[in-house]
Design a protein around this motif. Sequence first.
Motif, PDB file in Angstrom:
ATOM      1  N   ASN A   1     -14.308  -7.170   0.315  1.00  0.00           N
ATOM      2  CA  ASN A   1     -13.123  -8.018   0.406  1.00  0.00           C
ATOM      3  C   ASN A   1     -13.423  -9.224   1.285  1.00  0.00           C
ATOM      4  OD1 ASN A   1     -11.782  -4.977   0.199  1.00  0.00           O
ATOM      5  ND2 ASN A   1     -10.754  -6.558  -0.979  1.00  0.00           N
ATOM      6  N   VAL A   2     -13.034 -10.417   0.827  1.00  0.00           N
ATOM      7  CA  VAL A   2     -13.372 -11.647   1.536  1.00  0.00           C
ATOM      8  C   VAL A   2     -12.117 -12.469   1.822  1.00  0.00           C
ATOM      9  CG1 VAL A   2     -14.737 -13.761   1.492  1.00  0.00           C
ATOM     10  CG2 VAL A   2     -15.624 -11.695   0.404  1.00  0.00           C
ATOM     11  N   VAL A   3     -11.883 -12.758   3.098  1.00  0.00           N
ATOM     12  CA  VAL A   3     -10.724 -13.555   3.513  1.00  0.00           C
ATOM     13  C   VAL A   3     -11.195 -14.637   4.478  1.00  0.00           C
ATOM     14  CG1 VAL A   3      -8.559 -13.507   4.826  1.00  0.00           C
ATOM     15  CG2 VAL A   3      -9.073 -11.666   3.214  1.00  0.00           C
TER      16      VAL A   3
ATOM     17  N   VAL B   1     -20.739  -3.919   4.745  1.00  0.00           N
ATOM     18  CA  VAL B   1     -19.421  -3.901   5.378  1.00  0.00           C
ATOM     19  C   VAL B   1     -18.355  -3.789   4.289  1.00  0.00           C
ATOM     20  CG1 VAL B   1     -20.055  -5.181   7.453  1.00  0.00           C
ATOM     21  CG2 VAL B   1     -19.411  -6.424   5.389  1.00  0.00           C
ATOM     22  N   ASP B   2     -17.114  -3.474   4.715  1.00  0.00           N
ATOM     23  CA  ASP B   2     -16.018  -3.382   3.750  1.00  0.00           C
ATOM     24  C   ASP B   2     -15.353  -4.735   3.539  1.00  0.00           C
ATOM     25  OD1 ASP B   2     -16.088  -0.476   3.409  1.00  0.00           O
ATOM     26  OD2 ASP B   2     -15.491  -0.432   5.515  1.00  0.00           O
ATOM     27  N   GLY B   3     -15.375  -5.565   4.586  1.00  0.00           N
ATOM     28  CA  GLY B   3     -14.704  -6.852   4.467  1.00  0.00           C
ATOM     29  C   GLY B   3     -15.401  -7.925   5.283  1.00  0.00           C
ATOM     30  N   ILE B   4     -15.254  -9.173   4.840  1.00  0.00           N
ATOM     31  CA  ILE B   4     -15.823 -10.309   5.569  1.00  0.00           C
ATOM     32  C   ILE B   4     -14.712 -11.314   5.850  1.00  0.00           C
ATOM     33  CG2 ILE B   4     -17.382 -12.305   5.420  1.00  0.00           C
ATOM     34  CD1 ILE B   4     -19.258 -10.574   3.738  1.00  0.00           C
ATOM     35  N   LEU B   5     -14.555 -11.668   7.119  1.00  0.00           N
ATOM     36  CA  LEU B   5     -13.677 -12.766   7.515  1.00  0.00           C
ATOM     37  C   LEU B   5     -14.577 -13.942   7.866  1.00  0.00           C
ATOM     38  CD1 LEU B   5     -11.349 -10.760   9.908  1.00  0.00           C
ATOM     39  CD2 LEU B   5     -10.554 -11.961   7.875  1.00  0.00           C
ATOM     40  N   PHE B   6     -14.234 -15.156   7.399  1.00  0.00           N
ATOM     41  CA  PHE B   6     -15.131 -16.275   7.683  1.00  0.00           C
ATOM     42  C   PHE B   6     -14.342 -17.541   7.985  1.00  0.00           C
ATOM     43  CE2 PHE B   6     -13.981 -16.830   3.306  1.00  0.00           C
ATOM     44  CZ  PHE B   6     -13.857 -18.201   3.176  1.00  0.00           C
ATOM     45  N   ALA B   7     -14.967 -18.442   8.730  1.00  0.00           N
ATOM     46  CA  ALA B   7     -14.489 -19.816   8.882  1.00  0.00           C
ATOM     47  C   ALA B   7     -15.674 -20.682   8.480  1.00  0.00           C
ATOM     48  CB  ALA B   7     -14.067 -20.103  10.307  1.00  0.00           C
ATOM     49  N   ALA B   8     -15.587 -21.343   7.320  1.00  0.00           N
ATOM     50  CA  ALA B   8     -16.763 -21.950   6.694  1.00  0.00           C
ATOM     51  C   ALA B   8     -17.190 -23.243   7.385  1.00  0.00           C
ATOM     52  CB  ALA B   8     -16.483 -22.226   5.227  1.00  0.00           C
TER      53      ALA B   8
ATOM     54  N   ASP C   1     -11.872   2.384  -3.555  1.00  0.00           N
ATOM     55  CA  ASP C   1     -10.503   2.454  -3.062  1.00  0.00           C
ATOM     56  C   ASP C   1     -10.530   2.643  -1.541  1.00  0.00           C
ATOM     57  OD1 ASP C   1      -7.825   2.645  -2.754  1.00  0.00           O
ATOM     58  OD2 ASP C   1      -7.719   4.772  -3.313  1.00  0.00           O
ATOM     59  N   ARG C   2     -10.112   1.597  -0.815  1.00  0.00           N
ATOM     60  CA  ARG C   2     -10.164   1.668   0.640  1.00  0.00           C
ATOM     61  C   ARG C   2      -8.760   1.775   1.218  1.00  0.00           C
ATOM     62  NH1 ARG C   2     -13.871  -3.180  -0.138  1.00  0.00           N
ATOM     63  NH2 ARG C   2     -15.986  -2.330  -0.088  1.00  0.00           N
ATOM     64  N   LYS C   3      -7.775   2.014   0.360  1.00  0.00           N
ATOM     65  CA  LYS C   3      -6.391   1.992   0.799  1.00  0.00           C
ATOM     66  C   LYS C   3      -6.143   2.976   1.948  1.00  0.00           C
ATOM     67  CE  LYS C   3      -1.737   2.097  -0.705  1.00  0.00           C
ATOM     68  NZ  LYS C   3      -0.723   1.741  -1.561  1.00  0.00           N
ATOM     69  N   GLY C   4      -5.704   2.447   3.083  1.00  0.00           N
ATOM     70  CA  GLY C   4      -5.356   3.294   4.218  1.00  0.00           C
ATOM     71  C   GLY C   4      -6.549   3.885   4.939  1.00  0.00           C
ATOM     72  N   LYS C   5      -7.768   3.675   4.412  1.00  0.00           N
ATOM     73  CA  LYS C   5      -8.953   4.263   5.056  1.00  0.00           C
ATOM     74  C   LYS C   5      -9.449   3.384   6.192  1.00  0.00           C
ATOM     75  CE  LYS C   5     -10.464   6.728   0.958  1.00  0.00           C
ATOM     76  NZ  LYS C   5     -11.013   6.391  -0.359  1.00  0.00           N
ATOM     77  N   ASP C   6     -10.235   3.969   7.079  1.00  0.00           N
ATOM     78  CA  ASP C   6     -10.877   3.187   8.131  1.00  0.00           C
ATOM     79  C   ASP C   6     -11.862   2.215   7.491  1.00  0.00           C
ATOM     80  OD1 ASP C   6      -9.511   4.465  10.040  1.00  0.00           O
ATOM     81  OD2 ASP C   6     -11.143   5.739  10.735  1.00  0.00           O
TER      82      ASP C   6
END
Lengths: 367, 313
Positions: A149-151, A123-130, A59-64
């Motif tokens: 989380n992956v966006v 890491v908590d999240g990954i942003l990518f441009a494939a 649960d990462r809600k609101g966390k850094d």
Amino acid sequence: MKKLMTALLGASLLSTPVAAQSAWTGGDDQPTSPLACSGESPAPEPGEYNGGAPENAPDRKGKDITVVDIPKLVGVGYFASTASGMQEAAKELGNITINTDGPTRANIDEQITFVDNYITSGVDGILFAANDPVAIAPVLKKALAAGINVVGYDADAQADARQWFVNQALPNGVAKSMMDQLASEIGEEGSFAIVTSTFTTPNQARWISEMQAYTEKCHPKLKFLETVEAQEDNILSFNQAQTLINKYGDELKGILGMTSVATPAAAEAVQQNGLCGKVSVVGLALPNAMKPYINGDCIKSTILWNTVDLGYAAAEVMRQVVDGTLKPGDTTVKAGRLGELQIVNQSQVLLGAPKVFTKDDINDFDF
Amino acid sequence: MTRILIRHEAILGILFAVALFVMAAQSDRFLTTANLLNQARLMTEVGLIAIPMTFVIVTGGIDLSVGSILGLCAILVGVFWQNAGLPLPAAIGLSLLAGTAAGFANGLIITRFRVPPLIATLATLALYRGLAEGISQARSVRGYPEWFAVLGRGEFLGIPTQLWLFALVALAGIFLLRFTAFGRTTYAIGNSEAAAEFSGLPVERTKLLIYTASGFVSALAAIVFVSRVSTTRSDMGNGIELEVITAVVLGGTSIFGGRGMVIGTLIGLCLMQILQNGLSLSGVRGDGTTVVIGAVLIVAVLISNILGRFSND
């Protein structure tokens, strides 16, 4: 021979009265969905969510949270500006840290290695441009399986390998911006020609078909002359634009550039022929490539998405995915200063209409 | 004893141990079985090609076309399978054959027409890449069956599948170079091609075989690569030749020929991979990592050169 055929085809299209109904060369035969001529178009149904989901994510809600941004490559203006948009969002949000890191060449293998190493580093999240939608999918699925989380943004992966994708522009949006801008520059009854990469390049073919559909609906008196192929080659694009100018003379009022190479090359041809103000060039191109022509008052505009906003939206979407405020089934998402963004194509967030850069604001952008 | 200690491979081994220790201290996620096995998986394609490349460089030659052969063979798998409708195993077989032929062509140009390897393979680097791009028409082939993914993403007895293949090729390389007449001929060519020729050694045939093997193994790497990323693109393996050559040279093989060992190449390869991975895990960005690897390469070669003056090796 091919060129001769194209020329003949173009000529026959001109002479026959059914010209308006026959398809523009270089389009595809997929169904089109032209937007409304003015005002808001009704939002299409996004359809059922088809993205993936992280497994056993804490649960990462609101966390850094710590997020890594892995673009196609680093060290180019385009992705430097998306990264600056992300930093802007991170500063506003205050509880997300984003590091941009990636290969120095647009290379599928190196990008995969980068993603892989960041999964291991936790890491908590990954942003990518494939760099490739299929090649990156297995490693992104691995990230989801590790609870990350992956966006995506700019260039998508297979839908089930990420949660959401921030789409910078839909084909019908690009078509509307291009044709509205063209009509405003050459008038509703002007004639124009198109310089594309090849007749079968998927993106360009899609845009051309959408442009035809939108033109028939909203600018029916604009006259299509022909489409020419120029690969994505600088010199060939220039030569093709030059040929169009010689061939049609005064009749040619506008050239549409479908690639970021064709548009500046067409502008150069117009400038060298002393036709500034007589022949308009409207097209997709990076602002930096068009600055000489726009600042010199030869060309009026260039069309692209706002890359800073694209990065900004990607970071906002990431935060909301992590917090659970953007979930499957939603039809819009709030993205900070950009306001409400639409959900389209099942699991994509639409950035909005493309941006028309003009002399007034083009110098504020550096990419 | 001192002679063993100041061998390049020994120095490299020490460097490797130091790097391993430092990286492990930097990040607690580095020295785990899962991470190390994963890194081994990622380095397999470069590693495979580095084995025949060691032979090539020991003869005093170079093969710049390996990345292009990889790209060409990857595309051919896709084209044979999807466009020509062949069963996938047959497509793989044909692609391996094509890679072997590409390597054989390199060998022919070098031995029969006496073109220096640097120039010959620089030309085929462009030629094979151009073929790959022409054949693929900038389209990728996707949708390979599940069983094919086993090679690139699966495991066998808890070890990544392709690592077994790599081990096999590496062992064959060690054996051939170290213990056979073929290996001794390879060294002899590198020390002095003219002397080898006058001694009646089969210089041409040996070189032809080595370049052909280089093509074959590049094709093998292509199959592993396609299986790992589940798609084929014509730009695959672009620039991989530089990574391969870096690993071989870092491993102590002299670019002038006549000296080098497969073991050294393996250590060089592992050192590069753990530096990339370890630095990334401890928060160094990609561009910083490239700088460190360049520096390590220079330091390793310098130490080896300085110590080399005190030995008669």
